[in-house]
Design an enzyme around this catalytic site. Structure first.
Site, PDB file in Angstrom:
ATOM      1  CG  ASN A 105      51.907  64.341  22.206  1.00 49.64           C
ATOM      2  OD1 ASN A 105      52.440  63.922  23.237  1.00 49.64           O
ATOM      3  ND2 ASN A 105      51.234  65.479  22.163  1.00 49.64           N
ATOM      4  CG  HIS A 151      20.864  22.385  26.352  1.00 45.22           C
ATOM      5  ND1 HIS A 151      20.318  23.617  26.628  1.00 45.22           N
ATOM      6  CD2 HIS A 151      20.447  22.086  25.090  1.00 45.22           C
ATOM      7  CE1 HIS A 151      19.585  24.022  25.610  1.00 45.22           C
ATOM      8  NE2 HIS A 151      19.653  23.114  24.649  1.00 45.22           N
ATOM      9  CB  SER A 272      46.969  17.073  44.729  1.00 45.20           C
ATOM     10  OG  SER A 272      46.727  17.370  46.085  1.00 45.20           O
ATOM     11  CE  LYS A 278      42.593  15.807  42.153  1.00 42.19           C
ATOM     12  NZ  LYS A 278      41.996  17.123  42.359  1.00 42.19           N
ATOM     13  CD  GLU A 285      42.398  22.756  36.695  1.00 41.92           C
ATOM     14  OE1 GLU A 285      41.782  23.061  37.729  1.00 41.92           O
ATOM     15  OE2 GLU A 285      43.441  22.082  36.722  1.00 41.92           O
ATOM     16  CE1 TYR A 312      49.901  60.800  24.618  1.00 38.69           C
ATOM     17  CE2 TYR A 312      50.100  62.752  25.990  1.00 38.69           C
ATOM     18  CZ  TYR A 312      50.328  61.404  25.779  1.00 38.69           C
ATOM     19  OH  TYR A 312      50.965  60.672  26.749  1.00 38.69           O
ATOM     20  CE  LYS A 320      53.240  53.937  26.015  1.00 37.67           C
ATOM     21  NZ  LYS A 320      52.051  54.799  26.299  1.00 37.67           N
TER      22      LYS A 320
END
Ligand code: ARG
Length: 465
Positions: A105, A151, A272, A278, A285, A312, A320
């Site tokens: 512990n 905005h 792409s 593209k 992203e 504990y 973890k």
């Protein structure tokens, strides 16, 4: 021999064992054990030969771990048992004395605190590097204009450097949060035993100093149940990843054909599989999309800790995986943001054209009226009318004629026209922290000073590389 006769059920084993993820703490566990063995030797629990054998054996284990030669076994419940098993194989009987005056512990809490201290410092370094990068990109675009948005509507133009430095200050606050996590992980749980303390008067100050902790914990019950340092780290990581998501999101927008403000480098873009034309801003992203999992990690540990009775409980083993995922994610994102900004190109023509939109000058016209004695609300109404007339006539505010203006306000036409000189609206924002060139120069100065001040904290002596 032991309390239980039956072998663990495989399903229970799958649930209970943590070796598949807590092996990440191996080097910290070895460091903790070496300091513990030396502490035991100082109070005579280990004789010099035993402590030498243990320390040497642990040194061998450290080397095996570093070289990737350490043989984990399916019967290892967790990293602590795996290392003890290996120590027995290497040195025999003295290995059986290492766990005197220790519980898993206080051991696991110590390993985790060492780990969080190390990763907090690393995150601080990565933030520092990214801040330096942002500062350099800002320097290179000092007097480039860009529309500022509220905005997501064009609001008032600013210098691109001013916008980029907004990212710098977000990270500057992240550095403070990671430093706080490093501080809260600098208190050593080892020496607390299972929960009540030890039957041995170990030199906890000495052990703490050897491991690079500032002090030993003052309460053994708190020590074995406390995971606040991990929460602190995860909050810092969640805030930082959220900042990077905003940075990523802006680059996604800015690199679209609709904005055309910037172009990420090819080594941080992809194409792409179907549309050959593209070029996608995937790095930006993913910076945008990674933040929620870091936030989820924080919320996982808050949930695990919620209402958990002292001291504990095995629940705490669930700290973890969430922590490790937060560490991996935020470290990768910080490095990726740096790489993304290293190669980004801004498109000056597109920025100048977008920032030349004259409607954002509306506030400046209103302020000109205020300087001539009008109340701001009244000025706001007049300028609103000017905007309507301009929109109806299909012209910009700066193209209104003297006659159109005279019908609505007694502003001298020349003063009015002067508002539309190139750069006039940006350099009119001269309050401290504003975008005007002299204020921006001060901000650069402050940012450079802050960057130099931020201490990239040296590793603690015991922290493994
Ligand atoms: N694997 C455990 C954890 O991560 C180590 C501590 C186990 N303690 C115990 N009393 N069973 O929390």
């Amino acid at each position: 021999m032991g309390r239980l006769n039956d072998e663990p059920d495989p399903i229970f084993w799958a649930l209970n064992s943590s070796i598949r993820f807590d092996r990440r703490l191996a080097q910290h566990d070895v460091a903790g054990s070496i300091a513990h063995a030396r502490g035991l030797a100082r109070i005579g629990v280990l004789d010099p030969a035993e402590s030498d054998a243990i320390v040497a054996g642990l040194g061998t284990i450290r080397d095996e771990l570093t070289a990737g030669r350490f043989g984990f076994e399916s019967s290892d419940e967790d990293i602590h048992m795996a290392i003890e098993r290996r120590l027995f194989a290497l040195i025999g009987a003295p290995a059986g004395k290492l766990h005197t005056a220790r519980s898993r512990n206080d051991q696991v809490a110590t390993d985790l605190a060492l780990y969080v201290g190390e990763r907090s410092r690393r995150a601080g370094e990565l933030c520092h590097a990214l801040m330096a990068r942002i500062l350099a990109v800002a320097e290179a675009h000092r007097d480039w204009p860009i529309p500022g948005y509220t905005h997501l509507q064009r609001a008032q133009p600013v210098y691109l450097a001013h916008h980029l430095l907004a990212w710098f200050w977000m990270l500057e606050r992240d550095v403070g949060r990671f430093a706080a996590a490093a501080d809260s992980s600098a208190v050593m749980p080892l020496g607390s035993g299972a929960l009540a303390g030890l039957n041995w008067e170990v030199d906890r100050d000495g052990v703490a100093a050897e491991l690079g902790f500032a002090s030993p914990t003052p309460n053994s019950i708190d020590a074995v149940s406390n995971r606040d340092f991990a929460l602190d780290y995860m909050y810092a990581a969640a805030a930082c990843a959220t900042h990077l998501s905003r940075l990523g999101a802006e680059i996604v927008l800015w690199s679209s054909s609709e904005f055309g403000f910037c172009d990420p480098a090819e080594d941080f873009s992809s194409t792409s599989s179907i549309m050959p034309q593209k070029k996608n801003p995937d790095a930006a992203e993913l910076l945008r999309a990674k933040a929620p999992r870091v936030v989820a990690a924080l919320s996982t540990l808050l949930g695990v800790s919620h209402a958990l009775p002292l001291a504990y409980s095995k629940d705490l083993q669930e700290d973890k995986e969430a922590l490790f995922d937060a560490v991996d994610t935020v470290e990768l994102c910080l490095a990726a943001a740096d790489g993304l900004l290293a190669g980004i190109r801004f498109n000056r023509d597109a920025l100048v054209a977008a920032a030349a939109d004259q409607f954002p000058a509306a506030t400046d016209i209103a302020d000109l009226l205020v300087r001539r004695g009008m109340a701001f609300r009244a000025a706001h109404g007049i300028v609103g009318s000017l905007v309507r007339v301009a929109l109806e006539a299909g012209v910009g505010l700066g193209e209104l004629s003297a006659e159109q203006l005279a019908g609505l306000t007694d502003l001298p036409f020349d003063d009015y026209r002067a508002l539309f000189e190139p750069g006039a609206w940006i350099d009119s924002k001269l309050s401290v922290g504003g975008t005007a060139a002299p204020r921006l120069a001060e901000q650069f100065e402050l940012a450079r000073r802050r960057l130099a001040e931020i201490e990239v904290v040296p590793r603690s002596p015991a922290a493994p590389s």
